[in-house]
Write a protein that holds these residues in place. Structure first.
Motif, PDB file in Angstrom:
ATOM      1  N   GLU A  47       0.827  -1.208   0.000  1.00 27.96           N
ATOM      2  CA  GLU A  47       0.000   0.000   0.000  1.00 27.96           C
ATOM      3  C   GLU A  47       0.860   1.256   0.000  1.00 27.96           C
ATOM      4  OE1 GLU A  47      -3.775   1.747   2.580  1.00 27.96           O
ATOM      5  OE2 GLU A  47      -2.205   0.612   3.608  1.00 27.96           O
ATOM      6  N   ASP A  48       1.895   1.273   0.840  1.00 20.60           N
ATOM      7  CA  ASP A  48       2.783   2.434   0.893  1.00 20.60           C
ATOM      8  C   ASP A  48       3.561   2.613  -0.403  1.00 20.60           C
ATOM      9  OD1 ASP A  48       2.067   3.175   3.493  1.00 20.60           O
ATOM     10  OD2 ASP A  48       3.572   1.870   4.407  1.00 20.60           O
ATOM     11  N   VAL A  49       4.053   1.512  -0.968  1.00 18.98           N
ATOM     12  CA  VAL A  49       4.824   1.599  -2.208  1.00 18.98           C
ATOM     13  C   VAL A  49       3.951   2.123  -3.345  1.00 18.98           C
ATOM     14  CG1 VAL A  49       6.053   0.260  -3.962  1.00 18.98           C
ATOM     15  CG2 VAL A  49       6.472  -0.189  -1.532  1.00 18.98           C
ATOM     16  N   LEU A  50       2.727   1.626  -3.464  1.00 23.15           N
ATOM     17  CA  LEU A  50       1.831   2.094  -4.527  1.00 23.15           C
ATOM     18  C   LEU A  50       1.489   3.572  -4.351  1.00 23.15           C
ATOM     19  CD1 LEU A  50      -0.708  -0.832  -5.046  1.00 23.15           C
ATOM     20  CD2 LEU A  50       1.328  -0.264  -6.390  1.00 23.15           C
ATOM     21  N   ARG A  51       1.322   4.014  -3.108  1.00 27.38           N
ATOM     22  CA  ARG A  51       0.994   5.424  -2.880  1.00 27.38           C
ATOM     23  C   ARG A  51       2.134   6.337  -3.353  1.00 27.38           C
ATOM     24  NH1 ARG A  51       1.156   5.440   2.004  1.00 27.38           N
ATOM     25  NH2 ARG A  51       2.849   6.871   2.466  1.00 27.38           N
ATOM     26  N   VAL A  52       3.381   5.926  -3.065  1.00 27.53           N
ATOM     27  CA  VAL A  52       4.530   6.723  -3.494  1.00 27.53           C
ATOM     28  C   VAL A  52       4.633   6.744  -5.018  1.00 27.53           C
ATOM     29  CG1 VAL A  52       7.051   6.841  -3.480  1.00 27.53           C
ATOM     30  CG2 VAL A  52       5.815   6.360  -1.354  1.00 27.53           C
ATOM     31  N   PHE A  53       4.463   5.603  -5.661  1.00 31.28           N
ATOM     32  CA  PHE A  53       4.529   5.564  -7.129  1.00 31.28           C
ATOM     33  C   PHE A  53       3.408   6.411  -7.743  1.00 31.28           C
ATOM     34  CE2 PHE A  53       7.752   2.485  -6.712  1.00 31.28           C
ATOM     35  CZ  PHE A  53       8.300   2.241  -7.952  1.00 31.28           C
ATOM     36  N   ASP A  54       2.255   6.416  -7.101  1.00 28.58           N
ATOM     37  CA  ASP A  54       1.161   7.253  -7.592  1.00 28.58           C
ATOM     38  C   ASP A  54       1.520   8.725  -7.495  1.00 28.58           C
ATOM     39  OD1 ASP A  54      -1.611   7.897  -8.391  1.00 28.58           O
ATOM     40  OD2 ASP A  54      -1.814   8.553  -6.310  1.00 28.58           O
ATOM     41  N   ARG A  55       2.150   9.129  -6.402  1.00 27.21           N
ATOM     42  CA  ARG A  55       2.541  10.534  -6.230  1.00 27.21           C
ATOM     43  C   ARG A  55       3.604  10.957  -7.233  1.00 27.21           C
ATOM     44  NH1 ARG A  55      -0.782  13.867  -4.070  1.00 27.21           N
ATOM     45  NH2 ARG A  55       0.040  14.593  -2.100  1.00 27.21           N
ATOM     46  N   PHE A  56       4.371  10.001  -7.712  1.00 22.26           N
ATOM     47  CA  PHE A  56       5.353  10.300  -8.743  1.00 22.26           C
ATOM     48  C   PHE A  56       4.745  10.243 -10.146  1.00 22.26           C
ATOM     49  CE2 PHE A  56       8.929   8.727  -5.801  1.00 22.26           C
ATOM     50  CZ  PHE A  56       9.142  10.012  -5.333  1.00 22.26           C
ATOM     51  N   GLY A  57       3.447   9.951 -10.222  1.00 24.66           N
ATOM     52  CA  GLY A  57       2.734  10.010 -11.489  1.00 24.66           C
ATOM     53  C   GLY A  57       2.985   8.861 -12.425  1.00 24.66           C
ATOM     54  N   VAL A  58       3.315   7.680 -11.902  1.00 21.28           N
ATOM     55  CA  VAL A  58       3.632   6.549 -12.785  1.00 21.28           C
ATOM     56  C   VAL A  58       2.722   5.349 -12.530  1.00 21.28           C
ATOM     57  CG1 VAL A  58       6.039   7.222 -13.121  1.00 21.28           C
ATOM     58  CG2 VAL A  58       5.429   5.765 -11.177  1.00 21.28           C
ATOM     59  N   ARG A  59       1.551   5.568 -11.949  1.00 21.55           N
ATOM     60  CA  ARG A  59       0.713   4.422 -11.611  1.00 21.55           C
ATOM     61  C   ARG A  59       0.222   3.660 -12.842  1.00 21.55           C
ATOM     62  NH1 ARG A  59      -3.142   8.636 -10.153  1.00 21.55           N
ATOM     63  NH2 ARG A  59      -4.929   8.655 -11.598  1.00 21.55           N
ATOM     64  N   ASN A  60       0.123   4.334 -13.991  1.00 25.87           N
ATOM     65  CA  ASN A  60      -0.354   3.658 -15.203  1.00 25.87           C
ATOM     66  C   ASN A  60       0.654   2.652 -15.752  1.00 25.87           C
ATOM     67  OD1 ASN A  60      -2.748   5.118 -15.163  1.00 25.87           O
ATOM     68  ND2 ASN A  60      -1.910   6.765 -16.441  1.00 25.87           N
ATOM     69  N   GLU A  61       1.901   2.739 -15.298  1.00 23.57           N
ATOM     70  CA  GLU A  61       2.936   1.822 -15.761  1.00 23.57           C
ATOM     71  C   GLU A  61       3.155   0.645 -14.810  1.00 23.57           C
ATOM     72  OE1 GLU A  61       3.689   5.310 -15.785  1.00 23.57           O
ATOM     73  OE2 GLU A  61       3.026   5.287 -17.875  1.00 23.57           O
ATOM     74  N   VAL A  62       2.394   0.609 -13.702  1.00 29.22           N
ATOM     75  CA  VAL A  62       2.678  -0.336 -12.632  1.00 29.22           C
ATOM     76  C   VAL A  62       1.533  -1.321 -12.438  1.00 29.22           C
ATOM     77  CG1 VAL A  62       3.078  -0.528 -10.139  1.00 29.22           C
ATOM     78  CG2 VAL A  62       4.177   1.299 -11.428  1.00 29.22           C
ATOM     79  N   SER A  63       1.891  -2.573 -12.137  1.00 34.60           N
ATOM     80  CA  SER A  63       0.919  -3.565 -11.665  1.00 34.60           C
ATOM     81  C   SER A  63       1.511  -4.234 -10.427  1.00 34.60           C
ATOM     82  CB  SER A  63       0.614  -4.606 -12.750  1.00 34.60           C
ATOM     83  OG  SER A  63       1.797  -5.271 -13.168  1.00 34.60           O
TER      84      SER A  63
END
Length: 423
Positions: free
Chosen positions: A131-147
């Motif tokens: 949950e924490d890792v996904l939140r940080v990646f989202d704040r960096f604007g790269v959630r569309n590249e991540v699964s």
């Protein structure tokens, strides 16, 4: 793929403030009674097996106690947290997960941000780290590249992870699917669950494991005048009730012939063969598909001997008493991990959790968070921080270890792996 050799030093000063959830429930008398009955049932199953086939290895005992489908310790109850038997760094607040996320993002950026990126966590607990890792990646604007891909054998914990991470989940009925559950987060990041790391799709991946390898089955060996012998578990004939004891095998076992290094200097050795198989699989994947890995666990670099133990109610517990009622664990031998992967991977560490977190900027992040919280939140933040970094707590006991493909050797000489070398 074009490599981006810019060395990043990112301190996330703008992430949302978040505090650990307090959803743990107290175990009532009925649940305690159920756990006791399951322990008695498992003990009798083990007794019957030993009577039928003879003493069993510690690895076989450990696997049965922890993951027996009916009575296994991890399979049907909440074992993590203040009201469980142990607590992990990700459950102490956001700081640990954010530092791991920054590490993942830094290393991904340094090799050109190949997409898509699979975040793979083995043994994800309640899902707090993910949950924490996904939140940080989202704040960096790269959630569309991540699964997100979770390797979890416990039905109970997979449900808890889904509650933590997803807005909706389904269990597909199609038997050919390798994953047994899938969902989506509030930010539409896909999440998949697997029973085995071998089932995770072959793509560029960041592999994470926190207190995963220490719970994998180990074989125990003792040097004797007749050579190496395996330590086995047998029924104690002097006990009135079902009780177990350690015995030394009279002859060499297949494990004692294969798993002991020829130049081994210690007189007592623990070897996690299952961990070695997983490491060799990851080595092939990282070499052929690309990626890197970060592990955090109790561990040593080939110096310790007898570390097998149990934990119940946050206290040491005899591993042979009431099987299934307590966690079983053994310190990870990181030197064995290096041996398993040295032909394909570069390894870094182990370094202490304290060293890693401080190099990643945990002190700076703590001060930022303390400026934006009330007194109770401040107390929780400081308590979690000190548990994670103090030398007499988790700071020295836990170690961090990372793996990279050997093809990156020259690149990593120029730009050392974040958190594993002084800046």
């Amino acid at each position: 793929m074009v490599l981006n050799f810019k060395k990043l030093q990112i301190i996330p000063t703008y992430l949302n403030l978040k505090y650990p959830k307090t959803s743990f429930k107290f175990i009532n008398n009925g649940e305690q009674s159920k756990i006791k009955k399951e322990s008695i049932s498992l003990a009798r199953q083990l007794q019957a097996k030993i009577k039928s086939t003879g003493p069993i290895s510690v690895a076989e005992y450990m696997k049965e106690v922890l993951t027996n489908p009916v009575s296994g310790y991890y399979m049907h109850r909440n074992v993590i947290g203040g009201n469980g038997d142990f607590i992990t760094s990700p459950e102490l607040g956001q700081l640990f997960g954010e530092m791991v996320a920054i590490w993942c993002f830094n290393e991904w950026q340094k090799i050109g941000s190949p997409i898509p990126l699979q975040l793979v966590e083995m043994g994800p607990g309640h899902g707090s780290l993910a949950e924490d890792v996904l939140r940080v990646f989202d704040r960096f604007g790269v959630r569309n590249e991540v699964s997100l891909h979770l390797v979890e054998v416990s039905p109970y914990l997979s449900q808890m992870q889904a509650q933590t991470l997803c807005e909706k989940t389904i269990r597909p009925s199609e038997p050919t699917q390798l994953y047994y559950q899938l969902g989506t987060t509030a930010k539409n990041i896909p999440v998949f669950w697997y029973n085995s790391i071998q089932d995770v799709p072959r793509q560029f991946s960041c592999f994470l494991a926190h207190e995963f390898f220490d719970a994998l089955p180990i074989h125990k060996f003792q040097r004797t005048e007749a050579g190496w012998r395996e330590i086995l578990i047998d029924i104690d004939p002097a006990a009135d009730t079902v009780k177990f004891r350690y015995v030394i095998s009279r002859m060499s076992t297949p494990a004692s012939k294969v798993l002991i290094k020829a130049d081994e200097k210690r007189d007592h050795v623990e070897v996690c063969a299952e961990g070695g198989v997983i490491l060799q699989h990851l080595a092939t994947r990282l070499e052929e598909d690309g990626g890197f890995a970060l592990f955090a666990d109790y561990g040593h670099d080939g110096s310790k001997t007898d570390t097998f133990r149990g934990f119940r109610d946050h206290q040491l517990h005899d591993a042979l008493v009431d099987p299934g009622s307590a966690d079983l664990t053994a310190d990870v031998d990181f030197s064995y991990f290096k041996t398993c992967t040295e032909d394909k991977l570069l390894t870094f560490g182990p370094v202490t959790q304290r060293e890693f977190l401080k190099r990643m900027g945990i002190d700076i992040r703590l001060q930022i968070l303390l400026k934006n919280c009330d007194e109770k939140q401040r107390e929780n933040l400081l308590l979690g921080y000190h548990m994670m970094v103090d030398q007499d707590k988790m700071g020295e006991r836990f170690k961090l270890f990372s793996l990279f493909p050997s093809v990156l050797k020259e690149h990593l000489i120029r730009f050392p792996v974040t958190g594993f070398a002084d800046s």
